[in-house]
Structure formats: structure tokens, C-alpha cells
Write a protein that holds these residues in place. Structure first.
Motif, PDB file in Angstrom:
ATOM      1  N   LEU A  70       0.827  -1.207   0.000  1.00  0.00           N
ATOM      2  CA  LEU A  70       0.000   0.000   0.000  1.00  0.00           C
ATOM      3  C   LEU A  70       0.861   1.256   0.000  1.00  0.00           C
ATOM      4  O   LEU A  70       2.063   1.211   0.270  1.00  0.00           O
ATOM      5  CB  LEU A  70      -0.918   0.013   1.230  1.00  0.00           C
ATOM      6  N   HIS A  71       0.226   2.377  -0.270  1.00  0.00           N
ATOM      7  CA  HIS A  71       0.861   3.694  -0.233  1.00  0.00           C
ATOM      8  C   HIS A  71      -0.246   4.720  -0.075  1.00  0.00           C
ATOM      9  O   HIS A  71      -1.435   4.414  -0.293  1.00  0.00           O
ATOM     10  CB  HIS A  71       1.658   3.953  -1.514  1.00  0.00           C
ATOM     11  N   THR A  72       0.103   5.967   0.277  1.00  0.00           N
ATOM     12  CA  THR A  72      -0.920   7.007   0.456  1.00  0.00           C
ATOM     13  C   THR A  72      -0.723   8.197  -0.473  1.00  0.00           C
ATOM     14  O   THR A  72      -1.604   9.053  -0.555  1.00  0.00           O
ATOM     15  CB  THR A  72      -0.937   7.516   1.910  1.00  0.00           C
ATOM     16  N   THR A  73       0.402   8.275  -1.174  1.00  0.00           N
ATOM     17  CA  THR A  73       0.603   9.363  -2.132  1.00  0.00           C
ATOM     18  C   THR A  73       0.021   8.968  -3.488  1.00  0.00           C
ATOM     19  O   THR A  73      -0.458   7.853  -3.677  1.00  0.00           O
ATOM     20  CB  THR A  73       2.098   9.684  -2.284  1.00  0.00           C
ATOM     21  N   GLU A  74       0.054   9.895  -4.452  1.00  0.00           N
ATOM     22  CA  GLU A  74      -0.371   9.620  -5.834  1.00  0.00           C
ATOM     23  C   GLU A  74      -1.802   9.073  -5.892  1.00  0.00           C
ATOM     24  O   GLU A  74      -2.081   8.065  -6.521  1.00  0.00           O
ATOM     25  CB  GLU A  74       0.624   8.650  -6.500  1.00  0.00           C
ATOM     26  N   THR A  75      -2.688   9.760  -5.186  1.00  0.00           N
ATOM     27  CA  THR A  75      -4.107   9.418  -5.044  1.00  0.00           C
ATOM     28  C   THR A  75      -4.326   8.024  -4.476  1.00  0.00           C
ATOM     29  O   THR A  75      -5.385   7.438  -4.664  1.00  0.00           O
ATOM     30  CB  THR A  75      -4.903   9.572  -6.360  1.00  0.00           C
ATOM     31  N   ALA A  76      -3.347   7.509  -3.744  1.00  0.00           N
ATOM     32  CA  ALA A  76      -3.486   6.224  -3.048  1.00  0.00           C
ATOM     33  C   ALA A  76      -4.007   5.136  -3.987  1.00  0.00           C
ATOM     34  O   ALA A  76      -4.930   4.388  -3.654  1.00  0.00           O
ATOM     35  CB  ALA A  76      -4.406   6.380  -1.828  1.00  0.00           C
TER      36      ALA A  76
END
Length: 457
Positions: A218-224
């Protein structure tokens, strides 16, 4: 085998997921070129010694199979049209966000490339149409039935606006995103097959967690992107959720379907790596390629990285499976891979851009995109001999696409940019940490939508 089923299902799926897209009236130029098509009055051209230069930007940072394939088509086109047309490429060492930021900067100075992709930025696309910055390609399609016949009819119908104009060039195929999973890590946790229901999915995540294996990249940047794919796929399980996902720029996110999706968004972070909050897509992908995580939500354009030594260890593709999201759902939007021609150049460059798009959508390249990037077509056959040569996860992708029940459009093509770029980036970490509640996150989404509406009025 299922090759013909792929074509049938994609015809139906494309029609379903494109509901609510396109349409609307727009302004257009009255100028005409010699062949009767709309032309622009600007004289900015790129001729040098009789060869017309056609500017284009190709990203290179994400090892995207579509970008790799585009580079190959450019090289072939330049060789075949040497002396007449030449694609003038700027290679951008970045991913989708970097590309979109670059386009917005160039738009401000009236210096966009001749060919651009604006699908994931519907608000930016609408702005370009309103400001007469895009060429109407409908007359070109009508004058070339062979070219028109190579494009998916669902896209032609959807991209044709109420006034008959068309500013997005329909694709020859469609990519459907699903879930990549590491079969070896599944086996370590005692999971035999990819879960088909959401209950089984979360049970699998619990088993992986018990085995000290982070379940999700998962990630939270780049519109997640990765976690939002999974969250919106959950909405595909209900008719109400499907209807919500067809809305263009919804101004009210306060409904049971979206609230549950936000709960699913938050829940995912109980099963991920410690660097996910604040992390980038590249970091999330690397965690999967490195065997640190068991699953990642993404599209078939990532397939090329599975066999690339710069991204994954040798033999990694053999360990990977590809499946539909739980509930028999996949996600895909034609807008995300469609191209537009800009009006920043003279008719010679426009004609060259049209020639390139005809070249790009030749059946030979459509087949290559199917094989290398999972862009499957309802009008160009997928040869059995090519299917037999696919890596295992790509075979999984083709098979999954052949019998998927529900295809949802991507949230990136549906929701306003303030909610996606500002609210997501700022508030998803707060949602995950518990600093804000699900209801507060929903309210912030409504405020973002209202801010966007105010900005464009």
C-alpha cells in the motif's frame, strides 16, 4: 480455450463501465483543412528539411508496459516515415503524477505536446475542451473506415459528444486491473487459492499476518492508487455502489456505499508494511517485487516488471498469480489510455499526429499490447499461439477478463481533482492513524468536491 470469450465479455464490460462518461456540448473551430477536417489557425509547426516533427512525452519511471510499447511504436514509426514525419520524444523520468503535472505546466504556456493523455484527469480534459485546445478527430475517423474498424466501438460511442465531436481517440483495447499475489507466500500462510469472497479475503489477510507476512502493498501518495483500487472494488459488490461509481464528479460522498469503501480503505492498513503511510506507489511495488508483501492491486501494465531484472528477481513471475478482486469485480477505464491531439500546432503536425495514431492502432501493435500489457480488444483477435506463450500471471489476467461479472470505471476518471489530490494526500494518513473518523473523512471529501465546483464556476 477462452479467446473468443474475452472478446465477447470485453464488449459487454466496456459498455457497462463507460456508462455516464462522455457527452456534453463544446466549442469548436470553424477553420477547415484541405481535406475538410477541422483545422487550427495557429502556425506553430516543427518542420526541418521537409520532415514534420511531432512532439510527445513518454514517461519512463514506472516501467509501465504501455510506455515501453509506445517507445517501440515510436521507433518503428520514425523509421517507416523517415523524411516525412518524426516523433520528437521527451522521455520523462517519472510516473503518472509527474506526467500530469508536466502537462498542466505546459498548458499554462500554450506549449503542450502534439499528443497527450488526459484520461485520469477529467477536469483538466474538460478545461482543454472548453478552451479549444484539442482537435476534433471525428472527421478523420469517418474518412478512414479501416482505422475506425480497428478501434473499440464502445469507445467510439462513448467519446462522441452530443455535438458529434470527438476529442479523445478511442483505444483498440481495454486493460482490467485486479490483484497480483505471491503464491509462495500464500503457501507459507496455508492459503491454497486466491479468495473469491471478501470474507475469505480478510481471513487470508489474517493468516498472512499470523505468519508475519504483510498481506498488502500500500501507499498514500499519488491518489493512493493501490488501496483505492481495492476500496472501490468493494463497492462493485452492490448495485448502489456500481451506480455511484458511474457518477461524474459526485458532489455528495455521504452515502452507505462510499462510507463502507472508506472503512475498507482504512482496514487495509492493518495488513501492510510500516512504510506504507506516506509511501509512494514505487515503494509499494518494490515491496511486492522484493517478496516483502503477498499482494498488490494493480493493472496488467505492471506485468513487464515481473520479468525485468531491474525490478524483480529471476523467476519471480512464476511465483505470481493474477486474480479478479473478491466478489468477481475488475476495474478499467478506456479514458486512462486514450490519446488526444492538441491545437498548439499547425495542420502539418496534426496530420502527422493522426498518421501516428493510425500506426499505433494497427492490429499488429494491438496484439502486442494484448500480449505485453494486457490491453484486450473486442475487435482484434488474441491469437491462441500468443496466449500459449504468455507468462502465468498474464494468462491469469486474460482468463479473468474473459468471465468477469462486474467491471467498474476507475475513480481517477470519475472524482474531482481536489478530492483526489488534496483530500486523499492530506487526510488518508489521518484516517489510518485514527486522527479523523470515517464520517469526518466523508465530510472532507464533500468539502473538496464543493471547492472544485467553486473553482470552475
Amino acid at each position: 480455450m477462452k479467446r473468443k470469450n474475452v472478446m465477447r465479455i470485453l464488449s459487454v464490460a466496456a459498455a457497462v463501465l463507460l456508462v455516464g462518461c462522455g457527452g456534453g456540448n463544446s466549442k469548436g473551430s470553424d477553420a477547415k483543412s484541405e481535406d475538410g477536417t477541422d483545422a487550427v489557425s495557429k502556425s506553430q509547426t516543427s518542420k526541418e528539411e521537409g520532415e514534420v516533427k511531432i512532439p510527445i512525452i513518454i514517461t519512463t519511471g514506472a516501467n509501465d508496459a504501455m510506455d515501453i510499447q509506445m517507445k517501440e511504436v515510436v521507433e518503428d514509426f520514425n523509421e517507416e516515415y523517415k523524411g516525412k514525419y518524426q516523433m520528437e520524444v521527451e522521455y520523462l523520468a517519472g510516473a503518472a503524477d509527474d506526467y500530469r503535472s508536466k502537462l498542466k505546466m505546459l498548458n499554462a504556456s500554450n506549449s503542450l505536446p502534439a499528443l497527450i493523455q488526459v484520461g485520469p484527469e477529467p477536469a483538466f480534459y474538460d478545461l482543454l475542451v472548453e478552451n479549444e485546445r484539442l482537435v476534433d478527430v471525428a472527421p478523420y475517423l469517418e474518412k478512414d473506415p479501416e482505422w475506425k474498424g480497428q478501434l473499440m466501438p464502445q469507445g467510439i460511442e462513448t467519446f462522441t459528444r452530443e455535438d458529434g465531436k470527438m476529442y479523445q481517440i478511442p483505444t483498440a483495447g481495454l486493460q482490467l486491473s485486479g490483484m497480483y499475489y505471491n503464491k509462495e507466500l500464500f503457501a507459507e500462510a496455508g492459503i491454497e487459492t486466491f479468495p473469491e469472497t471478501w470474507e475469505d479475503f480478510w481471513n487470508a489477510c489474517d493468516k498472512l499476518k499470523e505468519a508475519n507476512i504483510p498481506a498488502l502493498s500500500l501507499h498514500t501518495t499519488e491518489t493512493a492508487w493501490c488501496p483505492m483500487l481495492l476500496a472501490t472494488a468493494y463497492m462493485g459488490g452492490t448495485e448502489e455502489g456500481q451506480k455511484f461509481m458511474t457518477q461524474q464528479f459526485p458532489d455528495n460522498f455521504d452515502n452507505p456505499e462510499f462510507k463502507k469503501a472508506v472503512e475498507i480503505l482504512k482496514k487495509q492498513f492493518d495488513y501492510t508494511t510500516s512504510d506504507a503511510v506516506g509511501g509512494t506507489y514505487a515503494l509499494a511495488a518494490n515491496n511486492f517485487f522484493s517478496g516483502n508483501t503477498a499482494m498488490i492491486a494493480n493493472g496488467p501494465w505492471m506485468m513487464s516488471s515481473l520479468t525485468d531484472a531491474d525490478y524483480a528477481p529471476e523467476g519471480f513471475a512464476d511465483k505470481v498469480g493474477y486474480a479478479k478482486y473478491p466478489g468477481d469485480v475488475m476495474i478499467g477505464s478506456m479514458e486512462q489510455s486514450s490519446w488526444c491531439i492538441t491545437t498548439d500546432y499547425g495542420q502539418d503536425v496534426i496530420d502527422g499526429a493522426i498518421a501516428f495514431m493510425k500506426y499505433y492502432t494497427r492490429p499488429v501493435y494491438s496484439t502486442k499490447r494484448a500480449v505485453e500489457a494486457g490491453e484486450l480488444s473486442s475487435v482484434v483477435d488474441f491469437p491462441q499461439e500468443e496466449y500459449d506463450k504468455l507468462i502465468p500471471p498474464m494468462k491469469n489476467c486474460v482468463d479473468a477478463s474473459s468471465d468477469v461479472k462486474t467491471v467498474l470505471p476507475s475513480y481517477q476518471t470519475k472524482w474531482d481533482p481536489v478530492s483526489q489530490n488534496d483530500v486523499f494526500g492530506r487526510e488518508i494518513p489521518n484516517l489510518v492513524s485514527g486522527s479523523i473518523s470515517v464520517d469526518e473523512f466523508v465530510q472532507l471529501m464533500n468539502e473538496g468536491a464543493a471547492q472544485y465546483k467553486q473553482d470552475i464556476e
